[in-house]
Design a protein around this motif. Structure first.
Motif, PDB file in Angstrom:
ATOM      1  N   ASP A   1       0.821  -1.210   0.000  1.00 31.60           N
ATOM      2  CA  ASP A   1       0.000   0.000   0.000  1.00 31.60           C
ATOM      3  C   ASP A   1       0.860   1.267   0.000  1.00 31.60           C
ATOM      4  OD1 ASP A   1      -2.363   1.393  -0.023  1.00 31.60           O
ATOM      5  OD2 ASP A   1      -2.718   1.215   2.139  1.00 31.60           O
ATOM      6  N   GLY A   2       0.314   2.317  -0.583  1.00 34.74           N
ATOM      7  CA  GLY A   2       0.961   3.633  -0.520  1.00 34.74           C
ATOM      8  C   GLY A   2       1.529   4.135  -1.833  1.00 34.74           C
TER       9      GLY A   2
ATOM     10  N   ARG B   1       0.138   7.790  -2.629  1.00 37.62           N
ATOM     11  CA  ARG B   1       0.721   8.841  -1.789  1.00 37.62           C
ATOM     12  C   ARG B   1       2.189   9.074  -2.122  1.00 37.62           C
ATOM     13  NH1 ARG B   1      -1.117   6.099   3.541  1.00 37.62           N
ATOM     14  NH2 ARG B   1      -1.799   4.532   2.023  1.00 37.62           N
TER      15      ARG B   1
ATOM     16  N   ARG C   1     -12.203   2.287  -8.224  1.00 40.91           N
ATOM     17  CA  ARG C   1     -11.341   3.464  -8.432  1.00 40.91           C
ATOM     18  C   ARG C   1     -11.651   4.097  -9.793  1.00 40.91           C
ATOM     19  NH1 ARG C   1      -5.421   2.614  -5.694  1.00 40.91           N
ATOM     20  NH2 ARG C   1      -6.251   2.042  -3.654  1.00 40.91           N
TER      21      ARG C   1
HETATM   22 MG    MG Z   1      -4.024   2.429  -0.558  1.00 39.25          MG
END
Ligand code: MG
Ligand code: IPE
Ligand code: IPE
Length: 246
Positions: free
Chosen positions: A21-22, A25, A72
């Motif tokens: 995850d990430g 960002r 998404r």
């Molecule tokens: Mg995520």
């Protein structure tokens, strides 16, 4: 001393699961589009797959795309599917060289046709390999997997193949997508989120959970080693007392 020298090779987890995850960002932090993060996340996948293989990990299961991720923006979903296709094409030679067996779990029929076909072809091609089993969780939902297993068992009872009284945990496990794999001893999630996001709910009943602030594109082999070291320092009691375990 680097982390790898401190790892007890006799006690490396057989199965490591990762929630990667990430990516979004990471990209945003660099003033780029989210897709840029996904592309860089592939570099982490490559590094971590090699590192796991080097340590003799038998199973590595990567949360690549959840059933919920279909919600998404269309542009991002399309970009991820295309990235999957191009990555499979690019990495297949390396998987063969490193003796990695590719596998996938999830509702694969939902994947775009080309993506599904390339995936099946790569799985087939690498099926002769005997090293690390790399499982991609794609269009994956753990609750869906559990419902699917329940339906399989009900169908067997209805057909008379199975008696209701004979259903047990092992049988349930045998009807999950992960049938035949040991349960993960270690679950890693990057990006500082402390949740499971519908991943391997049955299988992680007794997994050690490891959370790191690192965003997935920054997670590399040393970070995997650090997580394994942390795992090795823990006492796994499975309900018993510390005295019993020692
Ligand atoms: Mg995520
Ligand atoms: C994980 O990174 C990759 C997928 C879920 C496909 P994210 O895309 O979730 O990145 P963040 O969490 O928004 O930063
Ligand atoms: C989980 O990450 C799914 C994958 C890593 C593929 P998400 O970013 O989708 O999870 P939530 O939405 O933050 O729980």
């Amino acid at each position: 001393m680097s982390y790898i020298d401190q790892i007890d090779l006799q006690r490396v987890p057989r199965h490591i699961a990762v929630i990667m995850d990430g990516n979004g960002r990471w990209a945003k932090g660099k003033g780029k589009l989210r897709v840029f993060g996904h592309h860089n996340g592939v570099l982490s996948v490559r590094d971590v797959v090699e590192a796991a293989g080097d340590l003799g990990v038998e199973y590595l299961t990567l949360y690549t795309f959840s059933a919920e991720n279909w919600n998404r923006p269309k542009l991002e979903v399309t970009a991820i599917m295309e990235l999957l296709i191009s990555t499979l094409n690019k990495e297949i030679a390396k998987l063969m060289k490193n003796n990695v067996r590719l596998n996938a779990i999830g509702d694969l029929d939902k994947l775009p046709g080309k993506c599904h076909r390339e995936l099946e072809a790569a799985i087939e091609k690498t099926s002769v390999n005997t090293g690390l089993t790399l499982t991609l969780a794609l269009s994956y939902s753990s609750r869906e997997e559990i419902v699917h297993a329940a339906k399989e068992l009900v169908a067997k009872v209805q057909s008379g193949e199975l008696q209701l009284e004979d259903i047990n945990e092992q049988m349930f496990e045998d009807n999950l997508y992960t049938s035949g794999m040991p349960n993960p001893e270690l679950l890693i999630r990057t990006s500082g989120e402390y949740r499971i996001s519908n991943y391997l709910l049955w299988q992680i009943a007794y997994a050690e959970l490891y959370f790191t602030q690192k965003l997935w594109p920054d997670f590399r082999r040393e970070d995997l080693f650090e997580a394994i070291l942390d795992y090795q320092k823990r006492e796994r009691r499975f309900g018993k007392t510390s005295e019993q375990v020692n």
